[in-house]
Design a protein around this motif. Structure first.
Motif, PDB file in Angstrom:
ATOM      1  N   GLU A  23       0.927  -1.263   0.022  1.00 21.15           N
ATOM      2  CA  GLU A  23       0.024  -0.296  -0.078  1.00 21.15           C
ATOM      3  C   GLU A  23       0.727   1.124   0.082  1.00 21.15           C
ATOM      4  O   GLU A  23       0.478   2.131  -0.562  1.00 21.15           O
ATOM      5  N   GLY A  24       1.852   1.363   0.654  1.00 23.78           N
ATOM      6  CA  GLY A  24       2.856   2.157   0.695  1.00 23.78           C
ATOM      7  C   GLY A  24       3.507   2.755  -0.437  1.00 23.78           C
ATOM      8  O   GLY A  24       4.304   3.770  -0.515  1.00 23.78           O
ATOM      9  N   ASP A  25       3.808   1.642  -1.494  1.00 25.44           N
ATOM     10  CA  ASP A  25       4.608   1.884  -2.671  1.00 25.44           C
ATOM     11  C   ASP A  25       3.840   2.878  -3.452  1.00 25.44           C
ATOM     12  O   ASP A  25       2.664   2.867  -3.975  1.00 25.44           O
ATOM     13  N   ALA A  26       4.705   3.832  -4.015  1.00 31.39           N
ATOM     14  CA  ALA A  26       4.200   5.132  -5.010  1.00 31.39           C
ATOM     15  C   ALA A  26       4.182   4.514  -6.254  1.00 31.39           C
ATOM     16  O   ALA A  26       3.233   4.968  -7.161  1.00 31.39           O
ATOM     17  N   SER A  27       4.911   3.285  -6.910  1.00 28.32           N
ATOM     18  CA  SER A  27       5.125   2.805  -8.074  1.00 28.32           C
ATOM     19  C   SER A  27       5.472   1.369  -8.104  1.00 28.32           C
ATOM     20  O   SER A  27       5.839   0.987  -7.140  1.00 28.32           O
ATOM     21  N   LEU A  28       5.100   0.824  -9.083  1.00 25.87           N
ATOM     22  CA  LEU A  28       5.989  -0.710  -9.424  1.00 25.87           C
ATOM     23  C   LEU A  28       7.447  -0.706  -9.111  1.00 25.87           C
ATOM     24  O   LEU A  28       7.886  -1.431  -8.683  1.00 25.87           O
ATOM     25  N   ALA A  29       8.027   0.640  -9.656  1.00 23.11           N
ATOM     26  CA  ALA A  29       9.593   0.576  -9.616  1.00 23.11           C
ATOM     27  C   ALA A  29       9.716   0.774  -8.111  1.00 23.11           C
ATOM     28  O   ALA A  29      10.851   0.018  -7.696  1.00 23.11           O
ATOM     29  N   ASP A  30       9.030   1.488  -7.364  1.00 25.47           N
ATOM     30  CA  ASP A  30       9.364   1.696  -5.962  1.00 25.47           C
ATOM     31  C   ASP A  30       9.067   0.328  -5.178  1.00 25.47           C
ATOM     32  O   ASP A  30      10.249  -0.115  -4.393  1.00 25.47           O
ATOM     33  N   ALA A  31       8.248  -0.501  -5.485  1.00 26.79           N
ATOM     34  CA  ALA A  31       7.894  -1.939  -5.014  1.00 26.79           C
ATOM     35  C   ALA A  31       8.948  -2.606  -5.179  1.00 26.79           C
ATOM     36  O   ALA A  31       9.427  -3.499  -4.367  1.00 26.79           O
ATOM     37  N   VAL A  32       9.417  -2.706  -6.485  1.00 25.57           N
ATOM     38  CA  VAL A  32      10.626  -3.538  -7.178  1.00 25.57           C
ATOM     39  C   VAL A  32      11.870  -3.169  -6.268  1.00 25.57           C
ATOM     40  O   VAL A  32      12.676  -4.102  -5.760  1.00 25.57           O
TER      41      VAL A  32
END
Length: 137
Positions: A37-46
């Motif tokens: 939920e706290g990830d701003a984008s897919l790239a941030d999650a990765v």
């Protein structure tokens, strides 16, 4: 690549739910996870997943491919990123349900493992095959 260990026939996932354990072998896999939920984008999650599971960060990132395990039965997609020039920035801190160790492999060794069917996670294998194909083109 992260070295992941499987569990018993069924195991608890940490939230009290019972999930299948898989083929009960120690396998080489890429880092993987979900968007929180706290990830701003897919790239941030990765980037977060790589840092958590391996302690590696920074570098250059680009989306390598988007794929689906089976679009007829699964609604989720897998986004595969290529990270280059990453560096060890801290110790890994995997979640308590993750039993893994970091194995650094050179590209030739990874290609040999692919050719010998040693990387069994299909979503990871297809991304690696695309990486090697793109290197030849």
């Amino acid at each position: 690549m992260g070295l992941y260990d499987s569990f018993d026939e069924r195991r608890e996932n940490g939230d009290g739910a019972s999930v299948p354990a898989g083929i009960e072998k120690v396998l080489l896999e890429l880092c993987a996870g979900v968007v929180d939920e706290g990830d701003a984008s897919l790239a941030d999650a990765v980037k977060r997943e790589l840092l958590e599971e391996t302690g590696y960060g920074n570098g250059m990132w680009k989306l390598l491919m988007t794929t689906s395990a089976n679009p007829g039965t699964h609604a989720n997609l897998t986004y595969c990123f290529l990270a280059t020039d990453v560096e060890k920035v801290e110790e890994s801190h995997p979640e308590r349900t993750e039993d893994l160790s970091v194995e650094l492999c050179d590209p030739e060794e990874v290609l040999r493992m692919l050719q010998n069917d040693e990387i069994l996670q299909s979503m990871h294998a297809v991304a690696l095959w695309k990486y090697f194909y793109n290197r030849k083109v």
